[in-house]
Design an enzyme around this catalytic site. Structure first.
Site, PDB file in Angstrom:
ATOM      1  CB  THR A 105      -0.996   0.321   1.603  1.00 22.00           C
ATOM      2  OG1 THR A 105       0.112   0.161   2.611  1.00 22.00           O
ATOM      3  CG2 THR A 105      -1.511  -1.373   1.654  1.00 22.00           C
ATOM      4  CG  ASP A 197      15.403  -0.180   1.417  1.00 22.10           C
ATOM      5  OD1 ASP A 197      15.207  -0.251   2.449  1.00 22.10           O
ATOM      6  OD2 ASP A 197      14.402  -0.622   1.231  1.00 22.10           O
TER       7      ASP A 197
HETATM    8  C1  PRP Z   1      12.638   4.253   4.153  1.00 24.72           C
HETATM    9  C2  PRP Z   1      13.071   6.009   4.625  1.00 24.72           C
HETATM   10  C3  PRP Z   1      11.157   6.295   5.029  1.00 24.72           C
HETATM   11  C4  PRP Z   1      10.173   5.613   4.130  1.00 24.72           C
HETATM   12  C5  PRP Z   1       9.902   6.770   3.632  1.00 24.72           C
HETATM   13  O1  PRP Z   1      11.662   3.996   5.186  1.00 24.72           O
HETATM   14  O2  PRP Z   1      13.574   5.230   5.519  1.00 24.72           O
HETATM   15  O3  PRP Z   1      10.786   6.247   6.020  1.00 24.72           O
HETATM   16  O4  PRP Z   1      10.719   5.114   3.875  1.00 24.72           O
HETATM   17  O5  PRP Z   1       9.147   6.022   2.272  1.00 24.72           O
HETATM   18  P1  PRP Z   1       7.536   7.304   1.811  1.00 24.72           P
HETATM   19  O6  PRP Z   1       8.087   8.735   2.007  1.00 24.72           O
HETATM   20  O7  PRP Z   1       7.563   6.330   0.805  1.00 24.72           O
HETATM   21  O8  PRP Z   1       6.488   6.834   3.399  1.00 24.72           O
HETATM   22  P2  PRP Z   1      11.039   1.851   5.360  1.00 24.72           P
HETATM   23  O9  PRP Z   1      10.052   1.905   5.242  1.00 24.72           O
HETATM   24  O10 PRP Z   1      12.106   1.335   4.307  1.00 24.72           O
HETATM   25  O11 PRP Z   1      11.309   1.670   6.765  1.00 24.72           O
HETATM   26  P3  PRP Z   1      13.596   1.237   7.497  1.00 24.72           P
HETATM   27  O12 PRP Z   1      13.825   2.354   7.045  1.00 24.72           O
HETATM   28  O13 PRP Z   1      13.464   0.111   8.942  1.00 24.72           O
HETATM   29  O14 PRP Z   1      13.882   0.497   6.569  1.00 24.72           O
HETATM   30  N1  URA Z   2      12.156   4.439   0.711  1.00 24.79           N
HETATM   31  C1  URA Z   2      13.717   3.833   0.628  1.00 24.79           C
HETATM   32  O1  URA Z   2      14.614   3.779   1.304  1.00 24.79           O
HETATM   33  N2  URA Z   2      14.066   4.121  -0.790  1.00 24.79           N
HETATM   34  C2  URA Z   2      13.453   5.146  -1.359  1.00 24.79           C
HETATM   35  O2  URA Z   2      14.083   5.422  -2.864  1.00 24.79           O
HETATM   36  C3  URA Z   2      11.880   4.785  -1.525  1.00 24.79           C
HETATM   37  C4  URA Z   2      11.764   4.628  -0.390  1.00 24.79           C
END
Ligand code: PRP
Ligand code: URA
Length: 206
Positions: A105, A197
């Protein structure tokens, strides 16, 4: 307010981070160094108050920070920015927000929150390397506002125009600082060109 901090050192280090062959150690170290450089710029707007002091030569007026700084990394990846900012503002307090993006989502899911008190009096820096759809940062800022925060800065490494637009609409009062404003989001919600990521690259989980 959006400010892109395109200092040559920040851009150079970010380029190293973007490279797909950069390993966890170098990725993390460059992120840490960029965090410190960004903090220097972000802190330009911190308020100060005059204070009477005595130097070995006599009395004078100095200036000290007049507001507490609270850094709030969004777990996990926001942790990568924490130490660099704390080196410049060692008296900063730290709150934590646990959020992850549901991979289908793309909606943020909350799993942790812990804050110091008196957020209403502090400058609150919400930090996360990535501002993609903006959902996580918007949710995180809702969480700190619910606890009274009024003076909020969002510090991210790479932002997508879609995330900046969503954030500006949801929280027009929040200043956004980026090291780079990238081109777009792909269909999976990743920033292009981005750096992949961030959490996985910081913690070596993929
Ligand atoms: C990533 C990143 C942000 C988010 C950004 O975290 O560090 O928190 O995605 O995406 P958005 O602007 O679309 O919300 P992730 O959910 O991958 O979690 P993590 O930091 O635990 O890897
Ligand atoms: N979260 C990440 O870590 N990388 C992206 O490009 C988008 C969301």
């Amino acid at each position: 307010m959006l400010e892109v901090l395109s200092h040559p050192l920040i851009t150079h280090k970010l380029t190293l981070m973007r490279k797909k062959d950069t390993g966890t150690k170098d990725f993390r170290e460059n992120l840490d160094e960029i965090a410190e450089l960004m903090a220097y710029e972000v802190c330009r707007s911190l308020p100060t108050r005059p204070i009477d002091i005595e130097t070995p030569m006599g009395k004078t007026t100095g200036y000290e920070l007049s507001k507490e700084v609270v850094i709030v990394p969004i777990l996990r990846a926001g942790i990568g920015l924490l130490d660099g900012i704390r080196r410049l503002v060692p008296t900063a307090k730290v709150g934590f927000i646990g959020l992850y993006r549901d991979e289908t989502t793309l909606e943020p899911v909350e799993y942790f929150a812990k804050f110091p008190k008196d957020l209403d009096q502090a400058i609150v820096m919400v930090v996360d390397p990535m501002l993609a759809t903006g959902g996580s940062a918007i949710d995180a800022i809702n969480m700190v506002k619910k606890r009274g925060a009024k003076n909020i800065k969002l510090v991210c490494l790479v932002g997508a125009p879609e995330g900046v637009k969503a954030m500006t609409k949801a929280h027009p009062d929040v200043d956004i600082y980026l090291a780079a404003l990238d081109d777009h989001l792909n269909e999976a919600g990743y920033i292009v060109p981005g750096l992949g990521d961030a959490g996985d690259r910081i913690f070596g989980t993929k």
